[in-house]
Design a protein around this motif. Structure first.
Motif, mmCIF file in Angstrom:
data_model
loop_
_atom_site.group_PDB
_atom_site.id
_atom_site.type_symbol
_atom_site.label_atom_id
_atom_site.label_comp_id
_atom_site.label_asym_id
_atom_site.label_seq_id
_atom_site.Cartn_x
_atom_site.Cartn_y
_atom_site.Cartn_z
ATOM 1 N N SER A 52 0.842 -1.186 0.000
ATOM 2 C CA SER A 52 0.000 0.000 0.000
ATOM 3 C C SER A 52 0.881 1.241 0.000
ATOM 4 O O SER A 52 1.861 1.326 0.751
ATOM 5 C CB SER A 52 -0.916 0.016 1.229
ATOM 6 O OG SER A 52 -1.774 1.141 1.213
ATOM 7 N N ASP A 53 0.547 2.184 -0.885
ATOM 8 C CA ASP A 53 1.192 3.495 -0.873
ATOM 9 C C ASP A 53 0.156 4.519 -1.298
ATOM 10 O O ASP A 53 -1.044 4.239 -1.327
ATOM 11 C CB ASP A 53 2.454 3.530 -1.740
ATOM 12 C CG ASP A 53 2.175 3.273 -3.223
ATOM 13 O OD1 ASP A 53 0.993 3.362 -3.637
ATOM 14 O OD2 ASP A 53 3.126 2.977 -3.969
ATOM 15 N N SER A 54 0.590 5.711 -1.641
ATOM 16 C CA SER A 54 -0.356 6.773 -1.983
ATOM 17 C C SER A 54 -1.075 6.519 -3.298
ATOM 18 O O SER A 54 -2.088 7.170 -3.596
ATOM 19 C CB SER A 54 0.374 8.114 -2.058
ATOM 20 O OG SER A 54 1.404 8.065 -3.047
ATOM 21 N N THR A 55 -0.579 5.573 -4.090
ATOM 22 C CA THR A 55 -1.159 5.319 -5.406
ATOM 23 C C THR A 55 -1.849 3.975 -5.513
ATOM 24 O O THR A 55 -2.909 3.857 -6.125
ATOM 25 C CB THR A 55 -0.056 5.408 -6.494
ATOM 26 O OG1 THR A 55 0.587 6.678 -6.409
ATOM 27 C CG2 THR A 55 -0.646 5.241 -7.877
ATOM 28 N N LEU A 56 -1.263 2.932 -4.904
ATOM 29 C CA LEU A 56 -1.766 1.579 -5.096
ATOM 30 C C LEU A 56 -2.016 0.876 -3.772
ATOM 31 O O LEU A 56 -1.308 1.112 -2.781
ATOM 32 C CB LEU A 56 -0.770 0.733 -5.900
ATOM 33 C CG LEU A 56 -0.488 1.141 -7.350
ATOM 34 C CD1 LEU A 56 0.628 0.266 -7.917
ATOM 35 C CD2 LEU A 56 -1.736 1.017 -8.209
ATOM 36 N N GLN A 57 -3.011 0.010 -3.786
ATOM 37 C CA GLN A 57 -3.229 -0.924 -2.693
ATOM 38 C C GLN A 57 -3.460 -2.307 -3.294
ATOM 39 O O GLN A 57 -4.295 -2.485 -4.173
ATOM 40 C CB GLN A 57 -4.431 -0.535 -1.832
ATOM 41 C CG GLN A 57 -4.622 -1.475 -0.638
ATOM 42 C CD GLN A 57 -5.858 -1.145 0.179
ATOM 43 O OE1 GLN A 57 -6.977 -1.280 -0.303
ATOM 44 N NE2 GLN A 57 -5.649 -0.699 1.408
ATOM 45 N N ILE A 58 -2.695 -3.280 -2.805
ATOM 46 C CA ILE A 58 -2.760 -4.636 -3.336
ATOM 47 C C ILE A 58 -3.136 -5.592 -2.221
ATOM 48 O O ILE A 58 -2.517 -5.603 -1.152
ATOM 49 C CB ILE A 58 -1.416 -5.059 -3.966
ATOM 50 C CG1 ILE A 58 -1.016 -4.075 -5.075
ATOM 51 C CG2 ILE A 58 -1.504 -6.476 -4.528
ATOM 52 C CD1 ILE A 58 0.358 -4.308 -5.644
ATOM 53 N N VAL A 59 -4.165 -6.392 -2.468
ATOM 54 C CA VAL A 59 -4.663 -7.369 -1.498
ATOM 55 C C VAL A 59 -4.592 -8.746 -2.129
ATOM 56 O O VAL A 59 -4.977 -8.929 -3.294
ATOM 57 C CB VAL A 59 -6.111 -7.056 -1.078
ATOM 58 C CG1 VAL A 59 -6.664 -8.154 -0.197
ATOM 59 C CG2 VAL A 59 -6.173 -5.710 -0.356
ATOM 60 N N ARG A 60 -4.085 -9.724 -1.396
ATOM 61 C CA ARG A 60 -4.062 -11.103 -1.865
ATOM 62 C C ARG A 60 -4.766 -11.984 -0.852
ATOM 63 O O ARG A 60 -4.609 -11.810 0.353
ATOM 64 C CB ARG A 60 -2.634 -11.606 -2.069
ATOM 65 C CG ARG A 60 -1.887 -10.919 -3.189
ATOM 66 C CD ARG A 60 -0.628 -11.677 -3.563
ATOM 67 N NE ARG A 60 0.145 -10.935 -4.553
ATOM 68 C CZ ARG A 60 1.331 -10.393 -4.312
ATOM 69 N NH1 ARG A 60 1.877 -10.516 -3.114
ATOM 70 N NH2 ARG A 60 1.960 -9.728 -5.253
ATOM 71 N N MET A 61 -5.525 -12.949 -1.362
ATOM 72 C CA MET A 61 -6.238 -13.876 -0.498
ATOM 73 C C MET A 61 -5.648 -15.267 -0.669
ATOM 74 O O MET A 61 -5.503 -15.747 -1.806
ATOM 75 C CB MET A 61 -7.726 -13.898 -0.840
ATOM 76 C CG MET A 61 -8.566 -14.724 0.106
ATOM 77 S SD MET A 61 -10.330 -14.525 -0.256
ATOM 78 C CE MET A 61 -11.059 -15.577 1.000
ATOM 79 N N PRO A 62 -5.270 -15.930 0.404
ATOM 80 C CA PRO A 62 -4.693 -17.275 0.282
ATOM 81 C C PRO A 62 -5.728 -18.267 -0.214
ATOM 82 O O PRO A 62 -6.937 -17.991 -0.257
ATOM 83 C CB PRO A 62 -4.248 -17.592 1.714
ATOM 84 C CG PRO A 62 -5.120 -16.745 2.584
ATOM 85 C CD PRO A 62 -5.376 -15.485 1.804
ATOM 86 N N ASP A 63 -5.244 -19.441 -0.599
ATOM 87 C CA ASP A 63 -6.153 -20.492 -1.065
ATOM 88 C C ASP A 63 -7.157 -20.846 0.032
ATOM 89 O O ASP A 63 -6.846 -20.827 1.225
ATOM 90 C CB ASP A 63 -5.355 -21.731 -1.464
ATOM 91 C CG ASP A 63 -4.491 -21.477 -2.697
ATOM 92 O OD1 ASP A 63 -4.655 -20.414 -3.306
ATOM 93 O OD2 ASP A 63 -3.651 -22.335 -3.016
ATOM 94 N N GLN A 64 -8.359 -21.192 -0.407
ATOM 95 C CA GLN A 64 -9.455 -21.440 0.532
ATOM 96 C C GLN A 64 -9.683 -22.936 0.723
ATOM 97 O O GLN A 64 -9.727 -23.690 -0.252
ATOM 98 C CB GLN A 64 -10.738 -20.790 0.009
ATOM 99 C CG GLN A 64 -10.581 -19.295 -0.285
ATOM 100 C CD GLN A 64 -11.795 -18.721 -0.978
ATOM 101 O OE1 GLN A 64 -12.889 -18.707 -0.425
ATOM 102 N NE2 GLN A 64 -11.616 -18.232 -2.198
#
Length: 609
Positions: A113-125
């Motif tokens: 996360s920064d002022s331009t981008l936010q990246i979220v990843r979800m582990p295998d379910q």
């Protein structure tokens, strides 16, 4: 050999007769007989549906993959229009008892996360987290599409890369891409879906009965109403006449007009170079074009726009050009020009003010692809290495529609391409071909597309990596001006349709890593894993062909001269049909990012690459 003219005369007479017959009117009297008219035989027309029928070709799994793709695309239209989601519309695509994992990256902390981008990843379910039922699935789809409501440039794209047929059902795996531009910024989600389908005995489309979701990654940009990068081509180049008359017409226009049909026309990606040609501190652009269109030199104005000075600079050559470099070849402090054309490298000396003087032509094989420059022998002068694709044809230029298709061509391990060349700079723009004497003639016929220099072993001289389309890649270690191909022992052969290569220390451990952009093929991934694919081939050959379609490769340097493939773990294998690539710190955080130019020529056919 007096009979040769007779053959040519005979051929000419046959051709003239054929033309005459085609031009005759049906009302004309028959030729050669008063009873039977001459009929020109016409080939039987076969519809494309029959020619491209996977069931007829013995590949029913390909037909199933296409059916699944169409059903997923229909489901995607509903996701992008949540207001149309209801039980009736969903029953066209799924069963009432459909089971599914979460389709969103919920309850996950940002990995960046920064002022331009936010990246979220979800582990295998895990399997026990799956929900079931049409009503719950309706709610899940609505939630997935809700953030994109009111957005523009909405896209849902499935890419089926595996298919397995069972007795009463079949399973597919696909990459799912979902994106759109909203008032809050761009939302882009990528995930892998494993889906099970049931198919009735009739011709109705299959119905989705299960979805297992893994590798969810969602990127949100804080760029309200726009993308992170904006297309500024028109504003930068639009005032130049050559933009409207040449570049602005697009490749499709020139494809119907060009005479450059032997070599590079179907790829449509001639090279370009950036450099300050007039010493004003601003980078200028040199653009190569196909045969019959002049190469272009655009000089940058203080306001960032470009003006066309191709004619004034004397570099608007009409020959088919593939690659260019703006580098100081004579050590006089300005940027000289090297252009790879069909059959040779043109060198032009910069006069110090952005005007160029043609110097010489370095003869090479015909089908040049790209150039790179480095001082391989540490004499203070930049040397040139050029990659070649096709071999020269003694009967004249060969068509790109032949030579790579059919016959005994070896896709995964070919050594029948054209020879690459290394030219040593001996000063004053005099160069000598030293390919053989430096050892770069070994493993040198592998359909090369790109090469990149780097001192990967830290011994003070420049080593060379070559990305090959059909042969194994090369890593030439420089041992005091002599080269040895150590790709196999270093673990970087990567026989996988190499398009481009770049070096960078992506993990900041002090060792230079290498990234090779390759071709990802969904069809190749599906077919090469089927039992009927090359059943007589050895396991090694099958594995190589499967690898051929997997995608791009990031190879992590160990520091002792060897490399390990970390492409999947780093999430950079699926770069689609990848061409040029480069390490670059896009967000100024001190870490090397990877930029990949991908795709192929596109047209009106939506199924085109």
């Amino acid at each position: 050999m007096k009979w040769k003219p007779l053959i040519f005369i005979g051929i000419a007479l046959v051709a003239i007769t054929a033309i005459f017959l085609f031009l005759r009117d049906d009302s004309d009297p028959p030729l050669g007989s008063s009873n039977k008219p001459y009929l020109v035989p016409a080939p039987l027309e076969t519809s494309m549906d029959l020619l491209d029928d996977p069931n007829a070709d013995g590949w029913p799994t390909e037909a199933l993959a296409e059916e699944a793709k169409q059903q997923l695309k229909g489901l995607g239209k509903l996701i992008l229009n949540p207001g149309k989601i209801n039980g009736e519309s969903l029953r066209e695509f799924v069963t009432d008892t459909v089971s599914f994992h979460s389709l969103e990256a919920t309850n996950s902390k940002p990995v960046y996360s920064d002022s331009t981008l936010q990246i979220v990843r979800m582990p295998d379910q895990p399997a026990e987290t799956k929900r079931q039922g049409l009503a719950k699935f309706e709610s899940a789809l609505r939630n997935l599409g809700a953030p994109l409501v009111g957005g523009t440039d909405l896209r849902f794209a499935p890419k089926v890369f595996r298919v397995q047929q069972d007795d009463d059902s079949f399973t597919t795996q696909q990459y799912i891409a979902l994106s759109g531009i909203t008032e809050n910024g761009v939302i882009e989600q990528h995930a892998t879906w494993r889906t099970r389908w049931i198919k009735k005995d009739d011709d109705s489309p299959p119905l989705l009965t299960s979805i297992e979701v893994s590798k969810i990654e969602q990127v949100n940009s804080h760029t309200p109403g726009r993308t992170l990068f904006s297309d500024c081509t028109q504003s930068v180049l639009g005032s130049a006449d050559s933009f409207e008359k040449q570049i602005g017409r697009g490749y499709g226009h020139w494809l119907r007009s060009t005479q450059d049909t032997q070599y590079f026309f179907w790829l449509g990606n001639p090279g370009m170079a950036l450099g300050d040609v007039n010493g004003d501190g601003l980078d200028d652009l040199y653009l190569c074009q196909e045969d019959g269109l002049p190469n272009l030199l655009y000089v940058q104005n203080p306001d960032g726009t470009l003006r066309d000075e191709s004619d004034e600079a004397g570099v608007n050559w009409l020959e088919s050009s593939r690659s260019a470099l703006l580098v100081d070849l004579d050590n006089d402090g300005d940027q000289d020009l090297a252009v790879a054309m069909m059959g040779g490298i043109v060198l032009a000396a910069n006069q110090g003010d952005g005007q160029f003087k043609y110097q010489t032509l370095l003869p090479t094989a015909d089908d040049l692809m790209s150039m790179s420059a480095a001082d391989y022998d540490d004499d203070g002068l930049l040397d040139l290495y050029v990659c070649t694709y096709y071999q020269n044809n003694s009967d004249g230029p060969q068509s790109r529609s032949s030579g790579v298709v059919g016959g005994d061509f070896v896709y995964h391990d070919s050594n029948s391409g054209g020879p690459n060349s290394l030219f040593k700079n001996e000063g004053a723009l005099n160069f000598r071909n030293v390919t053989a004497e430096t050892g770069l003639d070994q493993n040198n016929l592998r359909w090369s597309l790109a090469a990149s220099w780097e001192d990967y072993d830290g011994d003070g001289d420049q080593d060379l990596y070559v990305a090959n389309d059909f042969g194994r890649n090369n890593l030439f270690r420089n041992d005091g001006g002599k080269f040895v191909d150590v790709a196999a022992q270093s673990g970087v052969e990567d026989s996988a349709s190499g398009m481009a290569v770049t070096w960078g220390d992506y993990n900041r451990d002090g060792n230079m890593d290498v990234y090779v952009s390759n071709m990802f093929s969904a069809a190749g991934n599906r077919i090469t894993f089927q039992e009927q694919f090359k059943p007589d081939a050895s396991p090694e050959v099958r594995k190589r062909l499967q690898r051929f379609a997997r995608g791009s490769t990031l190879m992590k340097a160990s520091g002792n001269g060897s490399f390990g493939d970390v492409s999947e773990a780093a999430g950079v294998a699926m770069a689609r049909w990848a061409w040029g690539t480069s390490f670059a710190d896009l967000n100024n955080d001190g870490w090397q990012d990877i930029v990949v130019a991908n795709g192929n020529i596109t047209g009106e056919d939506p199924g085109d690459l």
